[in-house]
Design a protein around this motif. Structure first.
Motif, mmCIF file in Angstrom:
data_model
loop_
_atom_site.group_PDB
_atom_site.id
_atom_site.type_symbol
_atom_site.label_atom_id
_atom_site.label_comp_id
_atom_site.label_asym_id
_atom_site.label_seq_id
_atom_site.Cartn_x
_atom_site.Cartn_y
_atom_site.Cartn_z
ATOM 1 N N GLY A 46 -39.342 2.164 45.162
ATOM 2 C CA GLY A 46 -38.593 2.978 46.112
ATOM 3 C C GLY A 46 -39.108 2.909 47.534
ATOM 4 O O GLY A 46 -38.557 3.539 48.430
ATOM 5 N N ASP A 47 -40.172 2.149 47.771
ATOM 6 C CA ASP A 47 -40.774 2.061 49.089
ATOM 7 C C ASP A 47 -40.321 0.781 49.775
ATOM 8 O O ASP A 47 -40.667 -0.308 49.333
ATOM 9 C CB ASP A 47 -42.302 2.090 48.965
ATOM 10 C CG ASP A 47 -42.989 2.156 50.312
ATOM 11 O OD1 ASP A 47 -42.404 2.728 51.250
ATOM 12 O OD2 ASP A 47 -44.114 1.640 50.424
ATOM 13 N N GLY A 48 -39.556 0.889 50.823
ATOM 14 C CA GLY A 48 -39.105 -0.283 51.555
ATOM 15 C C GLY A 48 -37.612 -0.238 51.809
ATOM 16 O O GLY A 48 -36.916 0.701 51.431
ATOM 17 N N VAL A 49 -37.139 -1.256 52.453
ATOM 18 C CA VAL A 49 -35.736 -1.342 52.843
ATOM 19 C C VAL A 49 -34.891 -1.827 51.673
ATOM 20 O O VAL A 49 -35.248 -2.786 50.995
ATOM 21 C CB VAL A 49 -35.569 -2.291 54.055
ATOM 22 C CG1 VAL A 49 -34.112 -2.509 54.398
ATOM 23 C CG2 VAL A 49 -36.319 -1.745 55.260
ATOM 24 N N SER A 50 -33.780 -1.157 51.455
ATOM 25 C CA SER A 50 -32.822 -1.587 50.433
ATOM 26 C C SER A 50 -31.940 -2.696 50.999
ATOM 27 O O SER A 50 -31.724 -2.779 52.207
ATOM 28 C CB SER A 50 -31.930 -0.412 50.015
ATOM 29 O OG SER A 50 -32.699 0.611 49.440
ATOM 30 N N LEU A 51 -31.442 -3.537 50.107
ATOM 31 C CA LEU A 51 -30.461 -4.550 50.470
ATOM 32 C C LEU A 51 -29.196 -4.284 49.668
ATOM 33 O O LEU A 51 -29.265 -4.061 48.458
ATOM 34 C CB LEU A 51 -30.963 -5.958 50.148
ATOM 35 C CG LEU A 51 -32.126 -6.488 50.968
ATOM 36 C CD1 LEU A 51 -32.547 -7.864 50.447
ATOM 37 C CD2 LEU A 51 -31.759 -6.586 52.440
ATOM 38 N N ALA A 52 -28.064 -4.320 50.350
ATOM 39 C CA ALA A 52 -26.773 -4.193 49.672
ATOM 40 C C ALA A 52 -25.978 -5.459 49.953
ATOM 41 O O ALA A 52 -26.187 -6.136 50.965
ATOM 42 C CB ALA A 52 -26.014 -2.965 50.160
ATOM 43 N N PHE A 53 -25.072 -5.758 49.048
ATOM 44 C CA PHE A 53 -24.280 -6.975 49.139
ATOM 45 C C PHE A 53 -22.822 -6.605 48.922
ATOM 46 O O PHE A 53 -22.498 -5.870 47.988
ATOM 47 C CB PHE A 53 -24.757 -7.996 48.100
ATOM 48 C CG PHE A 53 -26.237 -8.223 48.230
ATOM 49 C CD1 PHE A 53 -26.727 -9.142 49.126
ATOM 50 C CD2 PHE A 53 -27.134 -7.468 47.494
ATOM 51 C CE1 PHE A 53 -28.092 -9.327 49.285
ATOM 52 C CE2 PHE A 53 -28.503 -7.642 47.640
ATOM 53 C CZ PHE A 53 -28.978 -8.574 48.538
ATOM 54 N N GLU A 54 -21.966 -7.115 49.810
ATOM 55 C CA GLU A 54 -20.556 -6.766 49.776
ATOM 56 C C GLU A 54 -19.718 -8.038 49.732
ATOM 57 O O GLU A 54 -19.947 -8.965 50.525
ATOM 58 C CB GLU A 54 -20.207 -5.944 51.019
ATOM 59 C CG GLU A 54 -18.809 -5.427 51.031
ATOM 60 C CD GLU A 54 -18.600 -4.427 52.159
ATOM 61 O OE1 GLU A 54 -17.669 -3.634 52.035
ATOM 62 O OE2 GLU A 54 -19.355 -4.436 53.147
ATOM 63 N N THR A 55 -18.789 -8.083 48.798
ATOM 64 C CA THR A 55 -17.899 -9.232 48.714
ATOM 65 C C THR A 55 -16.920 -9.188 49.878
ATOM 66 O O THR A 55 -16.279 -8.168 50.127
ATOM 67 C CB THR A 55 -17.125 -9.226 47.381
ATOM 68 O OG1 THR A 55 -18.064 -9.355 46.309
ATOM 69 C CG2 THR A 55 -16.121 -10.366 47.321
ATOM 70 N N GLU A 56 -16.868 -10.292 50.599
ATOM 71 C CA GLU A 56 -15.946 -10.456 51.717
ATOM 72 C C GLU A 56 -15.174 -11.744 51.470
ATOM 73 O O GLU A 56 -15.728 -12.835 51.612
ATOM 74 C CB GLU A 56 -16.720 -10.533 53.032
ATOM 75 C CG GLU A 56 -15.895 -10.916 54.244
ATOM 76 C CD GLU A 56 -14.669 -10.064 54.438
ATOM 77 O OE1 GLU A 56 -13.550 -10.639 54.436
ATOM 78 O OE2 GLU A 56 -14.807 -8.835 54.565
ATOM 79 N N PRO A 57 -13.901 -11.625 51.061
ATOM 80 C CA PRO A 57 -13.135 -12.829 50.711
ATOM 81 C C PRO A 57 -13.053 -13.869 51.832
ATOM 82 O O PRO A 57 -12.979 -15.056 51.566
ATOM 83 C CB PRO A 57 -11.748 -12.283 50.376
ATOM 84 C CG PRO A 57 -11.978 -10.861 50.001
ATOM 85 C CD PRO A 57 -13.147 -10.402 50.833
ATOM 86 N N GLU A 58 -13.100 -13.454 53.078
ATOM 87 C CA GLU A 58 -12.994 -14.381 54.207
ATOM 88 C C GLU A 58 -14.366 -14.746 54.788
ATOM 89 O O GLU A 58 -14.461 -15.227 55.911
ATOM 90 C CB GLU A 58 -12.117 -13.766 55.305
ATOM 91 C CG GLU A 58 -10.711 -13.426 54.849
ATOM 92 C CD GLU A 58 -9.938 -14.629 54.339
ATOM 93 O OE1 GLU A 58 -10.038 -15.720 54.950
ATOM 94 O OE2 GLU A 58 -9.240 -14.490 53.317
ATOM 95 N N TYR A 59 -15.420 -14.533 54.015
ATOM 96 C CA TYR A 59 -16.771 -14.809 54.484
ATOM 97 C C TYR A 59 -16.912 -16.271 54.901
ATOM 98 O O TYR A 59 -16.448 -17.175 54.209
ATOM 99 C CB TYR A 59 -17.785 -14.485 53.370
ATOM 100 C CG TYR A 59 -19.192 -14.878 53.711
ATOM 101 C CD1 TYR A 59 -19.945 -14.118 54.592
ATOM 102 C CD2 TYR A 59 -19.761 -16.028 53.183
ATOM 103 C CE1 TYR A 59 -21.235 -14.480 54.921
ATOM 104 C CE2 TYR A 59 -21.055 -16.392 53.506
ATOM 105 C CZ TYR A 59 -21.786 -15.622 54.377
ATOM 106 O OH TYR A 59 -23.057 -15.993 54.705
#
Length: 127
Positions: A46-59
Motif C-alpha cells: 500500500g506504500d507508493g503510487v498506484s497505476l491504473a490502466f484504461e482501455t482507449e479504442p483510439e489509442y
C-alpha cells in the motif's frame, strides 16, 4: 490550505488488462480493482503510487524520441529504480518490454511497455 497529492497515474492502452498484467509482473504490484476496460494496481504494502490502466479504442502508441513533426509524442514516462540494471532490463524484456534503440545514459535503460509507453529503469550511481 487543502492538501493534495498524486495518488494514481493512469495509462491509456488498447487493452487495459494486458498492460496491467505487464506492470503487475514487472513491479510486483497487485490488482486492487477491475471494471470493464479499467484496472487499478498498486504495491502490495500500500506504500507508493498506484497505476491504473484504461482501455482507449483510439489509442496511438507514442514515438520516442520524437523524429518527425506530427509524431505522437510521449506525454510522460515512469522511472523505476532498480538495484541491478542489467538483470532487471533482461527481466523486463522477458516480461514483454522492448529495449529502445536510443539509450542516452549509462545508468538508465529506456524501454517500451507492451502499449509503447516509454519507461526507464535506473540505478543509483555514486558521484
Amino acid at each position: 490550505m487543502p492538501r493534495a497529492k498524486v495518488s494514481t497515474v493512469v495509462l491509456d492502452a488498447h487493452d487495459a488488462q494486458e498492460l496491467a498484467d505487464f506492470y503487475v509482473r514487472l513491479l510486483g504490484y497487485e490488482v486492487r480493482r477491475e471494471e470493464p476496460g479499467w484496472v487499478l494496481t498498486g504495491p502490495a504494502d500500500g506504500d507508493g503510487v498506484s497505476l491504473a490502466f484504461e482501455t482507449e479504442p483510439e489509442y496511438v502508441r507514442p514515438v520516442w524520441p520524437t523524429r518527425l513533426p506530427g509524431d505522437q509524442q510521449m506525454m510522460l514516462h515512469l522511472d523505476v529504480e532498480v538495484d541491478d540494471l542489467e538483470g532487471e532490463t533482461t527481466r523486463a524484456v522477458a516480461e514483454g518490454a522492448v529495449l529502445a534503440d536510443y539509450q542516452p545514459q549509462d545508468d538508465v535503460r529506456v524501454l517500451f511497455d507492451p502499449s509503447g509507453h516509454p519507461f526507464c529503469l535506473w540505478v543509483e550511481t555514486e558521484e
